[in-house]
Design an enzyme around this catalytic site. Structure first.
Site, mmCIF file in Angstrom:
data_model
loop_
_atom_site.group_PDB
_atom_site.id
_atom_site.type_symbol
_atom_site.label_atom_id
_atom_site.label_comp_id
_atom_site.label_asym_id
_atom_site.label_seq_id
_atom_site.Cartn_x
_atom_site.Cartn_y
_atom_site.Cartn_z
ATOM 1 N N TYR A 152 14.220 31.714 2.272
ATOM 2 C CA TYR A 152 13.067 32.504 2.720
ATOM 3 C C TYR A 152 13.277 33.064 4.129
ATOM 4 O O TYR A 152 13.881 32.410 5.004
ATOM 5 C CB TYR A 152 11.806 31.645 2.726
ATOM 6 C CG TYR A 152 11.228 31.385 1.354
ATOM 7 C CD1 TYR A 152 10.696 32.429 0.597
ATOM 8 C CD2 TYR A 152 11.206 30.098 0.828
ATOM 9 C CE1 TYR A 152 10.159 32.188 -0.659
ATOM 10 C CE2 TYR A 152 10.671 29.847 -0.430
ATOM 11 C CZ TYR A 152 10.150 30.896 -1.171
ATOM 12 O OH TYR A 152 9.625 30.658 -2.412
ATOM 13 N N LYS B 168 0.843 -1.201 0.000
ATOM 14 C CA LYS B 168 0.000 0.000 0.000
ATOM 15 C C LYS B 168 0.877 1.249 0.000
ATOM 16 O O LYS B 168 2.092 1.177 0.229
ATOM 17 C CB LYS B 168 -0.915 -0.016 1.217
ATOM 18 C CG LYS B 168 -0.179 -0.072 2.548
ATOM 19 C CD LYS B 168 -1.130 -0.199 3.713
ATOM 20 C CE LYS B 168 -0.346 -0.262 5.027
ATOM 21 N NZ LYS B 168 -1.233 -0.316 6.200
#
Length: 727
Positions: free
Chosen positions: A619, A392
Site C-alpha cells: 500500500y 485470562k
C-alpha cells in the site's frame, strides 16, 4: 514387573476355567488351579487401585471436586464399554446354552450388577461397583488425614471381605447357624456369590493403593519375599483344609489371600520400564479365552469329520489348557494389531488435520516448556504456596483451554480469569479447580457465578452489596486496594471489609491485593511495594483482632513471585512468566531466573516475486526497490495480531534460518518480506515470526520492543483466526 505379571494372572484365570491338572492329580489341580489361581483377580483389582485410585485417595479435594476423579470416571466408562462389548460377544453363546431361559427382570439385574452375563464377566461389574464403593468411603473419611483415611477405608473393606469370606470358602463353618444361613440366603438371592463388588473388590482396590506406595530395597525386599512365601504356603494349607472339610461354597476368597497379595504386589512394584502392550493383551486374554475354548472344541469336531482323531486335545485338560492359552494370546495379539491399525489411521487423520491447520498462519504451544516454567515458579515460592495461574485473555494468547488442562494435569487446582465467560469456557472444558474472576461481572451475569461455581472479586463495597442481594450463595475473594487504586476496597476501610465478611449470601474464600510495582527493583519501586505489603498485613491483623477467620491470602503476581517470594501466602497469581516471557527488557535483565518461551508464531510463504529496481510493493508505494529484489508474501497480517508498528523495516521474520526484513506496510491479512539474501525460498515455506529457525531466534520481547509496547499486549492480541497447535 506389574505389566509382566498381568500375563501370568491372565493365564491363571484360564486355568480356573479348565482345571488343567485334573487328570494328573486332584491335589495338584487344587493347589494350582483353585488356590494359586485365586491370586489372579485380586491382582487385577490391585493394579486398578494403584493406577486409577491412587492419586484420588491420597490427595485432598475441594468444593469444586478433585480433578483426580475425572480419571476415575474415564476408567469407569472404559470398564463399562468393555463389559457391554463382552456381554454382546457372549450373548449368542449364553442363549444357545440356555443361560437366560426363564430369566426375569430381577435375574437380569443380578447378572448385570453382580454375576456377569457370562461366567467370567463378573469381574467387570465387581470392579465398577468396588471403585464406586471405595470412592464413597473416601468421601466419608475425607476430613481426616490421608493416612487415617486409607486406614478407615481398609478397615471397612476388610470387614466387608470377612463377610464375603464366610459366604465363600469358609461358608461351611457358619452355615450351621440358622440366623447366619438366613443372612446369606438373602445375600445369595441378590448375588449368586460373595465374590463381587461389595464384598471382594474394595479390599484389593485399597490394598493396591497402599502396597503400591511401599518402596522396597535391600533387606526389606528380602523380608517381604519371605513374608509373601510364608503367607502363600499358609494359604495353600488353608485351601486344602477347607476343601477336605467341604467348607467351600465357592473358593474365590481365602483368609490369607489379602496378605499374600499385599506382599506380592509390593515386591512386583520394581523396575522403571513399561510394557503397555501387555496390559492390553492380558485384558483380551481374560475376555476371549472362553471363546477360544469353544474354538478349540469346534476345530476338534471339524477334524474328526475329516477322519482326523484329535480328541485328545479336548479330553486331556492339560493339552486343552495349552491350546486355549496359545489361541487366546494369538487372539489378543490380533486385537492389539487392530487397535494399532486404528491408531495409525487416527494419526494419519491427525497429520492431515495438522497440515490443514498449518496451511496459513498458526501458533505452536509447547506444553513441555509450560511444565518447565511451572516447576521453576514452584521452586521460587514457599512449599505451601499454590499456583493460581492467570489464564485470562485466552491464556495470554496461548489458548486458555489447552493451557489450563495441562496445568490441571500438573496438579494446579486454582486459576484466575478476567471475565465470567472466560470461567464458563474453562468449566465447560473440564477444568474443576477454583476459578477466580479478577474483573467486574455485571448483575445480568451473576447466574454464571452460581451455575458454574466461579469465585468473584469484590471490586468495592457497593458491589459486594449488589452481589449479596442476588438470590443465591456466591463465593468471593475480597480485593484490597493498597496502592494500585484500580479495584478493591481500600485496605484502610477495615469496617467496610468486615461488613463483606458478615454478608449472609457471600462466602469469602480469599483476600488479595495487587502489587503495582513488584517488577521495579529501583529503591523507589521497592519502597512502594513494601508499603503496599505492609498495608495488606495491617488489614489482616485488624481483621484477626475483630475475630474474623482469615481466608486464603494472595499478594504476588509473576514478578512478585520472583522478587518477593517470601510473601507467597496461599496463592501466587502467576501470569506472563508462566508463559516463559518477560514483560520488557528491564524486567528480563533484572530477573536472574531462566524461563522457557511456550509460544511460537509461524506463517506460510504464499508467493515469491521478483521486483526490478524502481518497482513498488504494498500500500501507498511506501516500499520501492532500489535494486532488483526478491520478495515473499506471508499469510499473516495485523488482523491476526501482528503489530502494524513492525512495518517498513522495523520488524523481521526468519525463513530457512535467516532474517528477512518486513517491507512496506503490514496488511490486514498479509505481510511482505525481503528474501533477496535467502536461497531457495518457495511458496509453502515456513516463516517464523516468534520462535527459532536454525541458529536464529526472534522472541516476543523482540517484537514488543520493535512495536514500542510490552509482551503482554503483543501476546494477548493474537486473534482466534490463528490456529493453536499443542506440541
Amino acid at each position: 514387573m506389574l505389566d509382566l505379571f498381568r500375563i501370568v494372572a491372565a493365564v491363571l484365570v484360564v486355568a480356573i476355567h479348565i482345571a488343567p491338572f485334573e487328570l494328573i492329580s486332584g491335589n495338584v489341580d487344587l493347589a494350582f488351579t483353585y488356590i494359586l489361581g485365586r491370586i489372579a483377580v485380586p491382582f487385577f483389582l490391585m493394579v486398578t487401585g494403584y493406577f486409577v485410585l491412587g492419586e484420588y485417595l491420597t490427595e485432598e479435594g475441594s468444593r469444586f471436586g478433585s480433578n483426580r476423579f475425572e480419571k476415575i470416571k474415564r476408567h469407569l466408562m472404559k470398564l463399562l464399554k468393555i463389559y457391554m462389548f463382552s456381554a454382546a460377544l457372549y450373548l449368542p453363546v449364553g442363549i444357545y446354552a440356555g443361560n437366560y431361559s426363564g430369566a426375569g427382570i430381577g435375574d437380569i439385574i443380578r447378572m448385570l450388577l453382580f454375576d456377569g452375563t457370562f461366567y467370567h464377566l463378573w469381574y467387570f461389574p465387581a470392579c465398577i461397583v468396588g471403585i464406586i464403593l471405595v470412592c464413597g468411603l473416601n468421601e466419608v473419611f475425607r476430613k481426616v488425614t490421608v493416612q487415617k483415611k486409607l486406614a478407615g477405608i481398609l478397615a471397612v473393606s476388610s470387614f466387608l471381605y470377612l463377610i464375603g469370606l464366610l459366604g465363600d470358602s469358609w461358608y461351611g463353618m457358619v452355615s450351621g447357624s440358622s440366623f447366619i444361613a438366613g443372612f446369606y440366603d438373602v445375600v445369595f438371592s441378590v448375588s449368586s456369590y460373595t465374590r463381587n463388588g461389595i464384598f471382594m473388590a474394595p479390599v484389593f482396590l485399597i490394598l493396591g493403593v497402599i502396597a503400591g506406595n511401599v518402596r522396597l530395597a535391600g533387606r526389606k525386599k528380602i523380608q517381604y519375599g519371605i513374608l509373601a512365601a510364608l503367607a502363600f504356603f499358609i494359604m495353600e494349607a488353608e485351601g486344602f483344609v477347607l476343601h477336605k472339610l467341604a467348607f467351600c461354597r465357592h473358593d474365590s476368597m481365602y483368609l490369607l489371600l489379602p496378605a499374600v497379595m499385599y506382599f506380592l504386589f509390593a515386591l512386583l512394584r520394581t523396575g522403571k520400564k513399561e510394557y503397555r502392550e501387555l496390559r492390553f493383551i492380558s485384558t483380551w486374554i481374560y475376555i476371549l479365552h472362553p471363546a477360544m475354548i469353544i474354538v478349540v472344541r469346534f476345530i476338534v469336531k471339524l477334524l474328526s469329520r475329516f477322519g482326523t482323531d484329535a480328541g485328545f486335545m479336548v479330553e486331556n485338560p492339560l493339552a486343552l489348557y495349552g491350546l486355549v492359552c496359545a489361541f487366546s494370546v494369538l487372539a489378543a495379539a490380533d486385537m492389539l494389531f487392530i487397535r494399532d491399525m486404528k491408531k495409525k489411521r487416527q494419526e494419519e487423520k491427525a497429520q492431515e488435520a495438522l497440515k490443514a491447520a498449518t496451511s496459513r498462519a498458526w501458533i505452536e504451544v509447547s506444553l513441555e516448556a509450560l511444565e518447565k516454567n511451572v516447576n521453576t515458579l514452584r521452586e521460587l515460592l514457599p512449599d505451601d504456596t499454590d499456583l493460581m495461574p492467570a489464564v485470562k485473555a485466552n491464556a495470554y494468547g496461548h489458548g486458555a483451554v489447552s493451557v489450563a488442562q495441562k496445568l490441571q494435569e500438573l496438579h494446579v487446582n486454582a486459576f484466575c480469569v478476567a471475565t465470567a465467560l472466560e470461567g464458563v469456557e474453562l468449566r465447560k472444558n473440564g477444568i474443576t479447580g477454583e476459578i477466580l474472576i479478577l474483573g467486574y461481572t455485571s448483575a445480568a451475569d451473576f447466574h454464571f457465578l452460581t451455575e458454574f461455581s466461579l469465585s468473584q472479586t469484590i471490586v468495592d463495597k457497593e458491589y459486594a452489596e449488589e452481589l449479596n442481594d442476588y438470590n443465591g450463595i456466591i463465593h468471593v475473594h475480597i480485593g484490597a486496594d493498597t496502592g494500585m487504586h484500580r479495584l478493591g476496597i481500600s485496605s484502610e476501610n477495615v469496617d467496610g471489609v468486615c461488613e463483606v465478611f458478615s454478608m449472609k449470601n457471600l462466602v469469602v474464600d480469599g483476600m488479595f491485593t495487587h502489587l503495582s510495582a513488584s517488577d521495579d527493583m529501583s529503591e523507589e519501586g521497592k519502597r512502594y511495594t513494601e508499603e503496599q505489603i505492609a498495608k495488606f498485613y495491617r488489614l489482616v491483623s485488624c481483621l484477626k483482632e475483630r475475630g474474623i477467620n482469615i481466608p486464603k491470602l494472595h499478594l504476588l503476581a509473576s514478578y512478585g513471585a520472583v522478587n518477593y517470594s517470601r510473601y507467597g501466602e496461599d496463592y501466587a497469581r502467576v501470569g506472563i512468566l508462566l508463559y516463559g516471557v518477560h514483560s520488557n527488557r528491564a524486567c528480563a535483565d533484572e530477573c536472574g531466573v531462566s524461563f522457557s518461551p511456550v509460544l511460537s508464531l509461524k506463517a506460510r510463504v504464499s508467493v515469491v516475486r521478483e521486483l526490478k529496481a524502481g518497482e513498488c510493493a504494498g500500500y501507498g508505494m511506501d516500499y520501492c526497490a532500489r535494486t532488483d529484489t526478491k520478495i515473499a508474501v506471508l499469510t499473516i497480517g495485523y488482523a491476526d495480531g501482528l503489530p502494524r508498528e513492525l512495518s517498513e523495516g522495523k520488524g523481521s521474520v526468519l525463513i530457512h534460518g535467516a532474517r528477512a526484513e518486513i517491507i512496506g506496510r503490514i496488511c490486514m491479512d498479509q505481510t511482505l518480506v525481503d528474501v533477496s539474501g535467502i536461497k531457495d525460498v518457495r511458496a509453502g515455506d515456513v516463516a517464523v515470526i516468534i520462535g527459532t529457525s536454525g541458529t536464529e531466534q526472534i522472541s516476543a520481547l523482540d517484537i514488543a520492543e520493535e512495536a514500542d509496547t510490552i509482551t503482554n499486549e503483543v501476546l494477548s492480541r493474537f486473534g482466534n483466526r490463528l490456529t493453536r497447535i499443542v506440541v
